[in-house]
Design a protein around this motif. Structure first.
Motif, mmCIF file in Angstrom:
data_model
loop_
_atom_site.group_PDB
_atom_site.id
_atom_site.type_symbol
_atom_site.label_atom_id
_atom_site.label_comp_id
_atom_site.label_asym_id
_atom_site.label_seq_id
_atom_site.Cartn_x
_atom_site.Cartn_y
_atom_site.Cartn_z
ATOM 1 N N MET A 192 0.838 -1.202 0.000
ATOM 2 C CA MET A 192 0.000 0.000 0.000
ATOM 3 C C MET A 192 0.874 1.253 0.000
ATOM 4 O O MET A 192 0.563 2.227 -0.680
ATOM 5 C CB MET A 192 -0.943 -0.009 1.205
ATOM 6 C CG MET A 192 -2.095 -0.985 1.072
ATOM 7 S SD MET A 192 -3.220 -0.587 -0.298
ATOM 8 C CE MET A 192 -3.979 0.920 0.313
ATOM 9 N N GLY A 193 1.973 1.208 0.756
ATOM 10 C CA GLY A 193 2.885 2.350 0.755
ATOM 11 C C GLY A 193 3.426 2.638 -0.632
ATOM 12 O O GLY A 193 3.432 3.783 -1.087
ATOM 13 N N ALA A 194 3.871 1.589 -1.327
ATOM 14 C CA ALA A 194 4.403 1.769 -2.679
ATOM 15 C C ALA A 194 3.334 2.304 -3.624
ATOM 16 O O ALA A 194 3.605 3.179 -4.455
ATOM 17 C CB ALA A 194 4.958 0.444 -3.192
ATOM 18 N N ALA A 195 2.117 1.805 -3.493
ATOM 19 C CA ALA A 195 1.029 2.263 -4.360
ATOM 20 C C ALA A 195 0.655 3.718 -4.067
ATOM 21 O O ALA A 195 0.436 4.509 -4.987
ATOM 22 C CB ALA A 195 -0.187 1.350 -4.205
ATOM 23 N N LEU A 196 0.600 4.080 -2.792
ATOM 24 C CA LEU A 196 0.235 5.454 -2.429
ATOM 25 C C LEU A 196 1.326 6.445 -2.803
ATOM 26 O O LEU A 196 1.036 7.609 -3.097
ATOM 27 C CB LEU A 196 -0.084 5.538 -0.934
ATOM 28 C CG LEU A 196 -1.379 4.857 -0.513
ATOM 29 C CD1 LEU A 196 -1.484 4.794 1.004
ATOM 30 C CD2 LEU A 196 -2.586 5.567 -1.110
ATOM 31 N N ALA A 197 2.572 5.999 -2.798
ATOM 32 C CA ALA A 197 3.692 6.882 -3.140
ATOM 33 C C ALA A 197 3.519 7.500 -4.520
ATOM 34 O O ALA A 197 3.990 8.612 -4.768
ATOM 35 C CB ALA A 197 5.013 6.120 -3.057
ATOM 36 N N GLY A 198 2.828 6.799 -5.402
ATOM 37 C CA GLY A 198 2.637 7.299 -6.754
ATOM 38 C C GLY A 198 1.500 8.293 -6.907
ATOM 39 O O GLY A 198 1.373 8.918 -7.955
ATOM 40 N N SER A 199 0.684 8.469 -5.854
ATOM 41 C CA SER A 199 -0.478 9.342 -6.025
ATOM 42 C C SER A 199 -0.755 10.291 -4.863
ATOM 43 O O SER A 199 -1.626 11.148 -4.969
ATOM 44 C CB SER A 199 -1.732 8.489 -6.265
ATOM 45 O OG SER A 199 -1.982 7.666 -5.140
ATOM 46 N N VAL A 200 -0.029 10.147 -3.769
ATOM 47 C CA VAL A 200 -0.269 10.979 -2.588
ATOM 48 C C VAL A 200 1.054 11.614 -2.164
ATOM 49 O O VAL A 200 2.085 10.939 -2.148
ATOM 50 C CB VAL A 200 -0.843 10.131 -1.414
ATOM 51 C CG1 VAL A 200 -1.051 10.970 -0.173
ATOM 52 C CG2 VAL A 200 -2.151 9.452 -1.826
ATOM 53 N N CYS A 201 1.022 12.882 -1.828
ATOM 54 C CA CYS A 201 2.226 13.554 -1.338
ATOM 55 C C CYS A 201 2.546 13.053 0.063
ATOM 56 O O CYS A 201 1.651 12.937 0.905
ATOM 57 C CB CYS A 201 2.012 15.063 -1.284
ATOM 58 S SG CYS A 201 1.851 15.812 -2.898
ATOM 59 N N ALA A 202 3.816 12.776 0.305
ATOM 60 C CA ALA A 202 4.248 12.386 1.645
ATOM 61 C C ALA A 202 3.945 13.537 2.599
ATOM 62 O O ALA A 202 4.142 14.703 2.254
ATOM 63 C CB ALA A 202 5.720 12.052 1.651
ATOM 64 N N GLN A 203 3.450 13.218 3.766
ATOM 65 C CA GLN A 203 3.041 14.232 4.731
ATOM 66 C C GLN A 203 3.108 13.649 6.136
ATOM 67 O O GLN A 203 3.233 12.441 6.298
ATOM 68 C CB GLN A 203 1.636 14.708 4.416
ATOM 69 C CG GLN A 203 0.598 13.597 4.420
ATOM 70 C CD GLN A 203 -0.677 14.023 3.742
ATOM 71 O OE1 GLN A 203 -1.464 14.740 4.335
ATOM 72 N NE2 GLN A 203 -0.865 13.603 2.500
ATOM 73 N N PRO A 204 2.996 14.498 7.159
ATOM 74 C CA PRO A 204 2.976 13.975 8.526
ATOM 75 C C PRO A 204 1.809 13.010 8.725
ATOM 76 O O PRO A 204 0.765 13.137 8.078
ATOM 77 C CB PRO A 204 2.788 15.231 9.382
ATOM 78 C CG PRO A 204 3.308 16.345 8.533
ATOM 79 C CD PRO A 204 2.969 15.951 7.121
ATOM 80 N N VAL A 205 2.013 12.045 9.606
ATOM 81 C CA VAL A 205 1.006 11.018 9.872
ATOM 82 C C VAL A 205 0.656 11.024 11.349
ATOM 83 O O VAL A 205 1.542 11.117 12.206
ATOM 84 C CB VAL A 205 1.517 9.619 9.464
ATOM 85 C CG1 VAL A 205 0.530 8.536 9.843
ATOM 86 C CG2 VAL A 205 1.818 9.571 7.973
ATOM 87 N N TYR A 206 -0.625 10.904 11.624
ATOM 88 C CA TYR A 206 -1.132 10.726 12.985
ATOM 89 C C TYR A 206 -1.598 9.283 13.078
ATOM 90 O O TYR A 206 -2.416 8.843 12.270
ATOM 91 C CB TYR A 206 -2.288 11.686 13.264
ATOM 92 C CG TYR A 206 -1.859 13.130 13.209
ATOM 93 C CD1 TYR A 206 -1.441 13.791 14.355
ATOM 94 C CD2 TYR A 206 -1.856 13.818 11.998
ATOM 95 C CE1 TYR A 206 -1.036 15.114 14.304
ATOM 96 C CE2 TYR A 206 -1.450 15.141 11.937
ATOM 97 C CZ TYR A 206 -1.037 15.782 13.090
ATOM 98 O OH TYR A 206 -0.627 17.088 13.022
ATOM 99 N N CYS A 207 -1.078 8.561 14.068
ATOM 100 C CA CYS A 207 -1.290 7.120 14.132
ATOM 101 C C CYS A 207 -1.810 6.694 15.502
ATOM 102 O O CYS A 207 -1.345 7.200 16.536
ATOM 103 C CB CYS A 207 0.039 6.432 13.833
ATOM 104 S SG CYS A 207 -0.013 4.643 13.777
ATOM 105 N N SER A 208 -2.721 5.751 15.498
ATOM 106 C CA SER A 208 -3.180 5.124 16.730
ATOM 107 C C SER A 208 -1.981 4.484 17.442
ATOM 108 O O SER A 208 -1.063 3.996 16.784
ATOM 109 C CB SER A 208 -4.215 4.049 16.397
ATOM 110 O OG SER A 208 -4.373 3.146 17.475
#
Length: 165
Positions: free
Chosen positions: A37-53
């Motif tokens: 999913m990370g590899a797939a999202l890398a092609g369409s979403v800008c890297a940004q800060p993440v808030y995680c459980s």
């Protein structure tokens, strides 16, 4: 206009019944899906800060995303106790308090909270179930997070592990 990125944690393991819910790791499928999913999202979403459980399965999902999406690893990652919830009203309360200058949020968390939140923000049922490691991007036609419920959100993009090649 605000943007909300939601990613449900990858598939977790139930093999050790002695673990508390928040201690459960990823199973093999989850370990496989998070980097994909990370590899797939890398092609369409800008890297940004993440808030995680703070749940282990969510944190391991973030690690896996970063493996497949190295630019995400360079962003700040904040573990947020408030995101360890299964109730969308808790998420809504958290979102309503986000400062207006924050244009986008990327959250890693849990169901049924994410599915219910999407349907609440859209103003109608648009999703039966956000699958494990499933991603959605919502556009919110508001200028301030405190106005979140004033206008319906639009699901702009979705990506699920089962749709990856």
């Amino acid at each position: 206009m605000k943007t909300l990125h939601l990613l449900r944690h990858a598939k977790s393991s139930w093999s050790n019944s002695k673990l508390q819910d928040w201690e459960r790791p990823l199973n093999r499928r989850g370990q496989r899906d998070a980097p994909r999913m990370g590899a797939a999202l890398a092609g369409s979403v800008c890297a940004q800060p993440v808030y995680c459980s703070p749940a282990l399965r969510a944190r391991l999902t973030l690690e896996g995303l970063c493996t497949g999406w190295p630019a995400l690893a360079g962003q700040s990652h904040q573990i947020c106790e408030s995101l360890y919830t299964f109730n969308h009203l808790d998420l809504l309360e958290w979102l309503l308090a986000v400062p207006a200058e924050q244009e986008a949020l990327f959250l890693i968390g849990h169901n049924p909270a994410f599915t219910d939140l999407v349907n609440e923000l859209a103003g109608e049922p648009v999703l039966d179930n956000l699958p494990t490691a499933g991603y959605l991007r919502l556009t919110l036609p508001v200028e301030d997070w405190s106005e979140l419920t004033r206008a319906p959100a639009v699901v702009e993009a979705q990506l699920f592990p089962r749709t990856l090649g």
